[in-house]
Scaffold this active site. Structure first.
Site, mmCIF file in Angstrom:
data_model
loop_
_atom_site.group_PDB
_atom_site.id
_atom_site.type_symbol
_atom_site.label_atom_id
_atom_site.label_comp_id
_atom_site.label_asym_id
_atom_site.label_seq_id
_atom_site.Cartn_x
_atom_site.Cartn_y
_atom_site.Cartn_z
ATOM 1 N N TYR A 193 0.851 -1.164 -0.159
ATOM 2 C CA TYR A 193 -0.089 -0.107 -0.084
ATOM 3 C C TYR A 193 1.023 1.316 -0.159
ATOM 4 O O TYR A 193 0.644 2.081 -0.918
ATOM 5 C CB TYR A 193 -0.957 0.148 1.037
ATOM 6 C CG TYR A 193 -2.235 0.831 1.084
ATOM 7 C CD1 TYR A 193 -2.374 1.353 -0.333
ATOM 8 C CD2 TYR A 193 -3.228 0.717 2.038
ATOM 9 C CE1 TYR A 193 -3.601 2.435 -0.377
ATOM 10 C CE2 TYR A 193 -4.556 1.616 1.778
ATOM 11 C CZ TYR A 193 -4.454 2.260 0.745
ATOM 12 O OH TYR A 193 -5.760 2.959 0.470
ATOM 13 N N GLU B 49 2.372 6.574 -7.221
ATOM 14 C CA GLU B 49 1.215 7.244 -7.493
ATOM 15 C C GLU B 49 1.775 8.974 -7.136
ATOM 16 O O GLU B 49 1.674 9.674 -7.832
ATOM 17 C CB GLU B 49 0.125 7.365 -6.607
ATOM 18 C CG GLU B 49 -0.667 5.600 -7.209
ATOM 19 C CD GLU B 49 -1.755 5.337 -6.443
ATOM 20 O OE1 GLU B 49 -2.543 6.240 -5.985
ATOM 21 O OE2 GLU B 49 -1.917 4.200 -6.112
#
Length: 202
Positions: free
Chosen positions: A124, A131
């Site tokens: 995660y 990103e």
């Protein structure tokens, strides 16, 4: 997602480098990640017992990264940060869909359950880092080109600065990411501790 994983491995073996592997999986990534929009509909219809809000945020953020950033700003497609989030997404989704499949078959191996509620601890943050770094890398090109921006004056008397919007998107990760991450940690404690207790009772 297995198609994407195999594509990445094959491209790496062929090139002998992990740089610019995005081009080897660009089409399947766009197809499968866009197809994930159906997951929001499945949650809304009650087919899948997951939170519509959490699912929508996770899916939409990925679709946004895929199309509005990586596809739209060609210059970032060679960034290593793109590979970072693609690898994180791919491993996460292979585990997640395996978990769902075996659950439906009522034969869920403990290893898959453990992987589903453990590997996210690394994957995660890895995906989010990729990103954010990709959006950050896109900022100068967006500012220079004026991509998706609308300036005044115009007949609608409306302006939109995509550069500023991307910065706001990055800032939104600050309150949202910890909530999702700690939610998963709570789920991990709940699911795995229940499994351990069940094993002991047997």
């Amino acid at each position: 997602w297995l198609v994407i994983a195999v594509g990445l491995v094959r491209a790496y073996l062929a090139k002998g480098s992990y740089h610019s592997l995005y081009y080897s999986i660009e089409k399947p990534l766009k197809f499968f990640q866009t197809g994930a929009l159906l997951e929001i509909l499945h949650c809304a219809l009650g087919i899948v017992p997951s939170s519509v809000v959490l699912t929508a945020f996770q899916v939409m953020s990925r679709v946004f990264l895929t199309w509005a950033v990586t596809h739209s700003v060609k210059e970032v497609q060679t960034e290593d940060s793109v590979l970072l989030f693609v690898v994180a997404w791919t491993i996460t989704e292979i585990i997640r869909y395996s978990f769902y499949t075996f659950s439906l078959l009522n034969h869920l191996p403990y290893l898959i359950k453990w992987a589903r509620y453990t590997l996210f601890i690394v994957l995660y943050p890895m995906g989010v880092s990729g990103e954010l770094l990709t959006i950050y890398a896109a900022l100068p090109f967006v500012r220079q080109s004026g991509l998706y921006s609308i300036s005044l004056p115009n007949k609608y008397n409306f302006s939109f600065d995509y550069y500023t919007f991307l910065i706001l998107v990055m800032i939104s990760y600050i309150p949202i990411f910890p909530q999702l991450y700690f939610h998963m940690l709570r789920q991990r404690r709940k699911v795995l501790s229940h499994t351990e207790e069940h094993k002991k009772s047997e």
